[in-house]
Design an enzyme around this catalytic site. Structure first.
Site, PDB file in Angstrom:
ATOM      1  N   ASN A 172       0.827  -1.204   0.000  1.00 43.36           N
ATOM      2  CA  ASN A 172       0.000   0.000   0.000  1.00 43.36           C
ATOM      3  C   ASN A 172       0.864   1.258   0.000  1.00 43.36           C
ATOM      4  O   ASN A 172       0.550   2.244  -0.672  1.00 43.36           O
ATOM      5  CB  ASN A 172      -0.924   0.007   1.218  1.00 43.36           C
ATOM      6  N   HIS A 223      -1.481  -7.085   5.684  1.00 40.79           N
ATOM      7  CA  HIS A 223      -2.640  -7.173   6.579  1.00 40.79           C
ATOM      8  C   HIS A 223      -2.259  -7.850   7.892  1.00 40.79           C
ATOM      9  O   HIS A 223      -3.034  -8.626   8.449  1.00 40.79           O
ATOM     10  CB  HIS A 223      -3.805  -7.884   5.911  1.00 40.79           C
ATOM     11  N   TYR A 257      -0.183  -8.834  -2.667  1.00 37.30           N
ATOM     12  CA  TYR A 257       0.382  -7.524  -2.364  1.00 37.30           C
ATOM     13  C   TYR A 257       1.890  -7.475  -2.625  1.00 37.30           C
ATOM     14  O   TYR A 257       2.417  -6.431  -3.011  1.00 37.30           O
ATOM     15  CB  TYR A 257       0.085  -7.151  -0.909  1.00 37.30           C
TER      16      TYR A 257
END
Length: 824
Positions: free
Chosen positions: A230, A280, A289
């Protein structure tokens, strides 16, 4: 799905709304394919304009380079892109709350999270559609190259979204990702492609919108949603905001905010020193990811290289190292192992899938392979050579889903891989013979030249599975010792061919499970259920491995100790202490092979052929060995054999069953399952079997008839241990202190000993539970000297036996400590 009605907008209306801006330089006004033989990115308008140079580079990173638009597979991809863009333009109908009919993003229920998520996703989808249209306009050979009506439609769409929903004075709703990552990326990519067609006022409006939802504060701290993949995506948005808006400060901020991504972490999100990647907080995610992070950093490194803002952080080498430490061990012959893709394995066909080709372990690997090639351009010459050879080997050996025949692979990535495939100076490297233990994410991989395997476990640190956004509804047992494997030229379709929507989720290969029924999505959104067990992990010498899992079933009283001993041609699997009080049956699944829509595979038990009819089942006592034609051999070494059940069945399911956003179209696949039934509420049950991937019937039978090949030293709830004399291999998992064979440990550790023909031996020790403060390990074998030892070893005594003392191992996060000795 019924398509939305055609847009009532005429070309004149589009021109009036956008001011009828001029065509981009170098594109034909007729909208036909470019006559240029090779796709080229336009040069910057001013040679000394650093921002224009970055825009030109990013344009190339979006569109690709060095390919002929008239050659396959590019010709077909470009034509498909043009068809998609034409359809999108025809159905676009801007209105309050939507840009396309049926894709409304107005949020009437801001207090309902699930609905808000859906509405924000539709906004993001609208931006993505505009990006697709812009690419069709900018690419040669699409049939709409340089089409002014298409260009004007894209600009009108941008203006509409940036005033109707993504404006500087609007409020976000639903999923933060759509506002901070997905939408700004698509918006800024489109703005780069059409930069010369946009007015200063329009550019300023778009930049203000991005600043509203992606402020500098999004990367002020490395925490929450601003970590790992992210974080890279957020930095990408800020950097591109600077590229589009000529802001050096934004580019500098985004580049500098990448630095926290590079260092290895010891908990939470990011890369670990052992090659683990977690997102996560507690989900292994190299195939999801992690792949996004690699792609994002690879592109940003390529964008900023040789510019004023080049990434010079010394920590960036740590990222380069992850190619071989984290990515490569989970790619086997062109597929990305599913046990590091979490929710991604439930993403099959959508209702509007244009290609009717689901995402699978092969397609997930393709973009990662391309990113390895791209990242390699900024690595050392030696690294680049190794990586290119590695990727070329994967390209050549993928007989099921070759990357260059994947219609969903982007033009950019196709061009990167095609160039490598055509380069005769790059020689393909074979799969290595290696074992890797990823103790920070409860995974292990075992790769040989002609087969590969991996185990997926759960602990107090790593979740059984992740459910969220309606995805991965029945993945609950993927952390219960799921043992996946593939052959060099067989088994590559095991998980690719609609496995996840059709398989019995209680019968994944290798798992030990209570058959207690669980609701879809057990644990709730992002619940990430974890057991309370800590002894999960193992040790390795880099070639062979010893792995163990103290398993506690998900929402179950079932507990078990499971071990895997990874050898040259096989995996020895032990289980003991299997106990449950759920009032349900408990099973250990030896294997569950996906035979496809109509496939057959002969099954023999003790050499006796079994029926091939669907729906056939049997339970046989005293089974010494089994063989599935074209797949593997299975040996049951316990005295008198084992009581084994077998089943042939056809199972029907749809992707929508496990992913709310997928297609309801049903699929039927055939399965051949072998398992051991431990009964209802067993107490201290056990199992033992040898998995021999790719073995023929004769080799399997020979192994079963050889009582000297394997010695099971222990198979209890306190210890598991085996010895294979011909390999000089001893592997022991001490769940509790004690003596197994010639080895004594006074703490719960994993131990492996490899004796070699040159008179040396390697003792490998790990503390999977991360609780051992001190350890004394004794091997009753004459040892002449210690050749090398890990820093954790505080003492070593040789002679008629080897006694090793270790200091505090609890802070080594389950890593392996090796001692090399010369035997007497």
């Amino acid at each position: 799905m019924t398509p939305p009605p055609p847009s009532p907008w005429s070309r004149r209306t589009f021109l009036a709304a956008t001011g009828g801006t001029a065509l981009a330089a170098g594109l034909a006004e007729t909208g036909t394919a470019s006559a240029a033989p090779v796709a080229q990115a336009p040069a910057a308008t001013e040679a000394d304009d650093a921002f224009a140079a970055l825009r030109a580079k990013w344009r190339t990173l979006i569109l690709g380079e060095g390919f002929s638009p008239t050659a396959e597979p590019f010709r077909s991809k470009l034509a498909t892109l043009g068809t998609q863009a034409t359809g999108l333009r025809a159905t676009m109908a801007p209105a309050a709350g939507s840009l396309w009919p049926g894709l409304g993003y107005a949020d009437p229920s801001p207090d309902t999270d699930q609905e808000s998520y859906g509405y924000s996703a539709r906004m993001n989808d609208s931006f993505t559609r505009l990006s697709t249209m812009a690419q069709a306009y900018a690419q040669p050979g699409t049939g709409v190259t340089g089409d002014p009506a298409l260009r004007d439609a894209v600009i009108t769409g941008l203006d509409h979204l940036c005033s109707d929903v993504y404006s500087a004075d609007a409020a976000p709703f639903g999923n933060w990702w759509n506002f901070q990552i997905g939408s700004p990326q698509a918006l800024l990519d489109t703005a780069v492609l059409l930069r010369d067609q946009l007015s200063a006022e329009q550019l300023a409006t778009y930049c203000r919108s991005v600043d509203r939802f992606l402020p500098d504060s999004a990367v002020a701290k490395y925490t929450g949603t601003s970590t790992g993949a992210n974080r890279v995506d957020l930095c990408r948005g800020i950097i591109l905001r600077g590229v589009v808006g000529d802001s050096a400060a934004k580019i500098t901020l985004g580049r500098d905010a990448l630095s926290p991504v590079f260092p290895y972490v010891t908990s939470g999100d990011g890369f670990y020193a052992d090659g683990s990647f977690v997102q996560h907080t507690d989900v292994p995610y190299i195939g999801g990811y992690g792949a996004v992070l690699h792609d994002g950093l690879g592109r940003l490194f390529a964008l900023l290289r040789d510019s004023t803002w080049q990434v010079d952080d010394p920590g960036s080498q740590l990222f380069l190292d992850t190619v071989e430490k984290a990515i490569a061990p989970f790619i086997y012959n062109g597929l990305m192992m599913d046990n590091v893709s979490s929710r991604g394995i439930s993403r099959g066909l959508t209702e509007a899938d244009a290609f009717q080709l689901p995402q699978d372990d092969h397609t997930r690997a393709h973009s990662v392979m391309a990113s390895v090639v791209l990242v390699g351009r900024g690595a050392s010459a030696e690294e680049r050579a190794r990586w290119n050879s590695m990727v070329k080997g994967w390209l050549q050996r993928d007989s099921y889903g070759p990357a260059l025949r994947n219609p969903k692979l982007s033009l950019v990535n196709t061009a990167l891989l095609q160039k490598l495939a055509d380069d005769d100076t790059v020689k393909a490297s074979p799969e290595p013979a290696e074992h890797r233990t990823f103790h920070n994410m409860d995974r292990a991989t075992h790769r040989r030249r002609d087969w590969g395997a991996s185990v997926s476990m759960a602990s107090a640190r790593i979740a059984h599975y992740e459910f969220g956004n309606g995805e991965h509804a029945r993945g609950y047992h993927t952390g219960s010792g799921w043992l996946s494997w593939w052959g060099g030229d067989h088994g590559l379709a095991q998980y690719s061919d609609t496995f996840w929507p059709t398989v019995d989720p209680y019968r994944l290969p290798g798992v030990t499970v209570s058959k207690k029924l669980l609701p879809d999505g057990f644990g709730g959104d992002w619940g990430n259920p974890k057991p309370d067990t800590t002894w999960v992990g193992g040790t390795t010498d880099g070639e062979f491995g010893t792995t163990g899992q103290h398993l506690r079933g998900i929402d179950s009283t079932m507990t078990a100790r499971k071990s895997w001993f990874w050898l040259d041609d096989s995996i020895v699997c032990l289980g003991a202490g299997i106990t449950s009080a759920d009032g349900a049956a408990v099973e250990t699944v030896i294997d569950n092979r996906n035979l496809g829509a109509s496939g057959t595979a002969a099954l023999t038990l003790n050499g006796i052929p079994q029926p091939a009819a669907q729906g056939w089942s049997t339970t046989r006592t005293h089974t010494r060995w089994a063989h599935i034609q074209g797949h593997a051999g299975y040996v049951f070494p316990q005295a008198g054999g084992s009581r084994i059940s077998a089943l042939r069945e056809e199972r029907t399911g749809a992707w929508k069953d496990i992913n709310a956003g997928s297609s309801p179209a049903p699929f039927t696949r055939r399965y051949l399952t072998l398992w051991q039934d431990h009964g209802t509420d067993p107490r201290d049950a056990s199992y033992a079997y040898i998995l021999m991937p790719g073995a023929g019937e004769l080799r399997t039978a020979a192994r079963a008839l050889d009582p000297l090949w394997l010695r099971i030293l222990a198979n209890t709830s306190r210890q598991h241990g085996i010895r294979v004399p011909s390999l000089g291999f001893t592997g022991i998992n001490f769940w509790a202190s004690g003596t197994v064979g010639t080895v004594t440990a006074d703490a719960p550790v994993s131990v492996q000993i490899r004796e070699r023909r040159d008179g040396t031996a390697t003792v490998s020790v790990a503390d999977p539970s991360r609780s051992v403060k001190s350890l004394t390990l004794t091997w009753k074998r004459p040892v002449a000297s210690v050749l090398s030892k890990a820093p954790a070893v505080t003492g070593a005594r040789t002679g008629s036996a080897l006694t090793l003392t270790f200091g505090d191992l609890s802070g080594s996060y389950g890593a392996t400590h090796r001692v090399r000795v010369r035997t007497a």
